[in-house]
Enzyme design. Structure first.
Site, PDB file in Angstrom:
ATOM      1  N   ASP A 166      81.642  66.198  -5.796  1.00  0.00           N
ATOM      2  CA  ASP A 166      82.679  65.351  -5.195  1.00  0.00           C
ATOM      3  C   ASP A 166      83.866  65.157  -6.131  1.00  0.00           C
ATOM      4  OD1 ASP A 166      81.447  63.980  -2.512  1.00  0.00           O
ATOM      5  OD2 ASP A 166      79.889  64.384  -3.984  1.00  0.00           O
ATOM      6  N   HIS A 188      86.965  66.243  -5.398  1.00  0.00           N
ATOM      7  CA  HIS A 188      88.086  65.892  -4.520  1.00  0.00           C
ATOM      8  C   HIS A 188      89.438  66.296  -5.118  1.00  0.00           C
ATOM      9  CE1 HIS A 188      85.884  63.672  -1.396  1.00  0.00           C
ATOM     10  NE2 HIS A 188      85.061  63.315  -2.375  1.00  0.00           N
ATOM     11  N   ASP A 207      82.445  69.200  -1.820  1.00  0.00           N
ATOM     12  CA  ASP A 207      83.701  68.443  -1.873  1.00  0.00           C
ATOM     13  C   ASP A 207      84.452  68.719  -3.171  1.00  0.00           C
ATOM     14  OD1 ASP A 207      83.362  67.417   0.618  1.00  0.00           O
ATOM     15  OD2 ASP A 207      82.926  65.367   0.014  1.00  0.00           O
ATOM     16  N   ASN A 240      81.583  68.063   3.236  1.00  0.00           N
ATOM     17  CA  ASN A 240      82.201  67.759   4.519  1.00  0.00           C
ATOM     18  C   ASN A 240      83.718  67.797   4.454  1.00  0.00           C
ATOM     19  OD1 ASN A 240      81.768  65.370   2.828  1.00  0.00           O
ATOM     20  ND2 ASN A 240      82.722  64.215   4.475  1.00  0.00           N
ATOM     21  N   HIS A 241      84.297  67.752   3.251  1.00  0.00           N
ATOM     22  CA  HIS A 241      85.752  67.815   3.125  1.00  0.00           C
ATOM     23  C   HIS A 241      86.260  69.248   3.068  1.00  0.00           C
ATOM     24  CE1 HIS A 241      87.252  63.609   2.366  1.00  0.00           C
ATOM     25  NE2 HIS A 241      85.940  63.422   2.294  1.00  0.00           N
ATOM     26  N   HIS A 244      74.510  68.488   0.389  1.00  0.00           N
ATOM     27  CA  HIS A 244      75.629  67.551   0.499  1.00  0.00           C
ATOM     28  C   HIS A 244      75.422  66.730   1.769  1.00  0.00           C
ATOM     29  CE1 HIS A 244      79.811  66.435  -0.701  1.00  0.00           C
ATOM     30  NE2 HIS A 244      79.893  66.095   0.581  1.00  0.00           N
ATOM     31  N   HIS A 258      77.875  64.126  -1.931  1.00  0.00           N
ATOM     32  CA  HIS A 258      78.416  63.282  -0.853  1.00  0.00           C
ATOM     33  C   HIS A 258      78.401  61.796  -1.199  1.00  0.00           C
ATOM     34  CE1 HIS A 258      79.945  62.400   3.067  1.00  0.00           C
ATOM     35  NE2 HIS A 258      78.914  61.641   3.374  1.00  0.00           N
ATOM     36  N   HIS A 277      79.048  58.726  -3.519  1.00  0.00           N
ATOM     37  CA  HIS A 277      80.021  58.595  -4.599  1.00  0.00           C
ATOM     38  C   HIS A 277      79.539  57.742  -5.763  1.00  0.00           C
ATOM     39  CE1 HIS A 277      84.025  60.016  -2.649  1.00  0.00           C
ATOM     40  NE2 HIS A 277      83.000  60.796  -2.317  1.00  0.00           N
TER      41      HIS A 277
END
Length: 567
Positions: free
Chosen positions: A8, A10, A48, A104-105, A191, A218, A220
């Site tokens: 994650d 991002h 992610d 999922n992102h 994830h 996933h 955080h």
């Protein structure tokens, strides 16, 4: 063998914000720097990697630059694997291989189902695993790595939790283990939601018990859960929401596999601090002054904590695991390696602030004034305040249970219950609408093309007749509905849709399938079901036959004629 685990990241989060645009890149660079200095054998990324499904050119450019700077070098990786990875390419000098799944992102989308991770893999920078065709069954084959000790990595990219749960319960996800799997250190990386949520989480109890480590992307918040199988929740490396779960420290994890199997956590220094607090104001006097003093006190306290943090060395978290990397020994593993602190370029990082204010009267607070006043002192001045008012106690009234949240896809499927679809899937149509809303302008085109290709491939072109086309169209629509219904299966809602359909369109087989999932006698349900509709009547047999024969004559040189007019 040493494996750095992160998730994650991002990359590209808030890249249009002049204050926060570099946060995700700075922390990811710190993680790659830790991997380089610790001389890890592998970086394992849990989804992610990107914040957007379609990252900007600037985001892709900066990401590729970071991978080239830290993962390419003269020292070649000494790993051996059963799959062709990027460090096998003699044209690219990979010193630190990266293995990643999608989240999922950054999940695959579009006509060709391409993820941003696919782009990095095509560039030879990342090894992408865990991407599967979600039709009837998922066969998960491990990535086998050897270097003194042996590790088997099973990757499973993000799948909607409801579908994943159903597939596990029905035995349609199979993990293929090597014959001597007991001599491998078995790692599952996925994830999904781990924390229980309403119908939207995936429990590790569903997974087979031969895994030594399960890595959950996933979520955080960083967390390690000890048990028969060690569960690692690496957490995010950038704060994407201002909530309690994001206020804790962020870490990168190093898994050391050897005679002693240990897990260390390295605190990340480049993460922007987050300050959360609550202020309740009961008096009407000097409200703005109280809020201002509270914010300044939070900032001063954050500075003191930051100065103390800069003097600390990185902590380690060690967990004992049974030894399953060589032979059949089950000896308990101890812990002992000391983790080093890392010197980073010091950056002035003004904090993220979130203050929840509860007012007891009708006072008015000007958020814009505070936003302008604390600009330069707070990273998010425009959304640092959340104001709520305590309402007066009213007479107690009988409360009704809140109705379940209805999604737009459910409404659309109910509306489409009376629409005659010849080839296309109603559930596929609603799924394409979701992709279109996300920004995929070709979602509907891809769905139509996919279904037409299925019909064309199912028809024997050498002796085509109208009955073959009708059967192929019916079969393609049924298969698509069966595949898409796994995501948002609501049995009773489905029966309601069938009840509202025209009696001539109520499919007995489909209704029996839903009724059996609700329970009860299938024969009893069959008596209540509508009569099976006639496909030839639905499509207009005589009219369709004439049109098909005419199209066949006009397309004598190309038998793959268009079906678009019959949809």
């Amino acid at each position: 063998m040493k494996i750095l685990i992160t998730s994650d990241n991002h990359l590209g989060y808030r890249e249009s914000d002049p204050v926060l645009l570099d946060d995700s890149y700075d922390t990811f660079e710190e993680i790659l720097g830790i991997a380089q200095r610790e001389r890890v054998d592998l970086v394992l990324q849990g989804g992610d990697l990107f914040h957007e499904n379609r990252p900007s050119r600037s985001c892709l450019n900066r990401t590729i630059g970071l991978f080239r700077r830290y993962c390419i070098g003269n020292e070649r990786s000494g790993l051996r694997s059963n799959l062709a990875l990027n460090f096998h390419d003699q044209n690219i000098g990979i010193s630190i291989p990266v293995v990643s799944i999608h989240g999922n992102h950054d999940d695959p989308s579009g006509i060709s189902m391409v993820s941003p991770i696919d782009i990095l893999q095509s560039a030879g920078l990342v090894n992408y695993i865990g991407k599967y065709n979600l039709i009837d069954r998922i066969d998960v084959y491990p990535l086998l790595l050897e270097k003194e000790y042996r590790v088997a990595i099973y990757g499973l990219g993000h799948i909607k939790d409801r579908r994943l749960y159903r597939m596990f319960c029905e035995g349609r996800i199979v993990f293929h283990r090597p014959e001597d799997y007991d001599s491998w250190y078995n790692v599952l990386i996925l994830h999904q939601n781990r924390i229980p949520r309403e119908k939207e989480h995936f429990s590790s109890d569903l997974v087979e018990g031969f895994f030594d480590l399960i890595v959950y992307g996933h979520e955080h918040e960083s967390m390690v859960v000890k048990g028969d199988c060690l569960i690692l929740q690496p957490g995010s490396t950038v704060r994407t929401s201002l909530c309690e779960g994001e206020r804790h420290d962020k870490y990168a994890y190093i898994l050391r596999i050897g005679e002693e199997c240990t897990l260390e956590h390295v605190k990340l220094r480049s993460v922007r601090p987050l300050l959360l607090d609550t202020l309740r104001i009961e008096e009407r006097d000097n409200v703005e002054e109280k809020v201002e003093n509270k914010i300044r006190g939070m900032i001063d306290l954050g500075r003191k904590k930051e100065s103390l943090f800069n003097k600390e060395i990185t902590a380690i978290d060690v967990d004992t695991k049974r030894f399953k990397c060589r032979g059949d020994s089950n000896e308990a593993c101890g812990a002992g390696p000391v983790c080093k602190g890392y010197q980073l370029e010091e950056k002035t990082r003004i904090p993220l602030v979130k203050l929840k204010i509860e007012l007891c009267g009708d006072e008015v607070l000007d958020k814009h004034r505070f936003s302008a006043q604390f600009k330069g002192l707070v990273a998010n001045p425009s959304d640092m305040l959340t104001i709520s008012r305590k309402t007066r106690r009213r007479e107690e009234v009988e409360t009704q249970p809140m109705a379940e949240r209805v999604e737009i896809s459910q409404i659309l499927r109910k509306i489409l219950g009376n629409v005659e679809f010849g080839v296309l899937s109603r559930l596929g149509f609603s799924e394409s609408l979701d992709e279109f809303v996300k920004g995929d302008s070709n979602a509907f085109m891809g769905m139509v093309r996919k279904n037409i290709e299925k019909v064309v491939n199912a028809v024997d072109h050498s002796s085509i007749v109208d009955e073959d086309v009708i059967k192929a169209m019916k079969r393609a629509s049924r298969e698509e509905d069966r595949g898409y219904e796994e995501d948002h299966f609501e049995p009773r809602a489905a029966l309601g849709v069938l009840d509202e359909m025209d009696p001539g369109l109520a499919n007995k087989n489909l209704r029996n399938e839903y009724s059996s999932r609700l329970g009860g006698n299938s024969e009893e349900n069959e008596s209540k079901a509508k009569k099976n509709f006639n496909v030839e009547d639905l499509l207009g047999k005589e009219y369709l036959s004439k049109k098909l024969r005419k199209d066949k004559e006009d397309s004598s040189t190309d038998v793959s004629f268009t079906f678009s007019k019959y949809l």
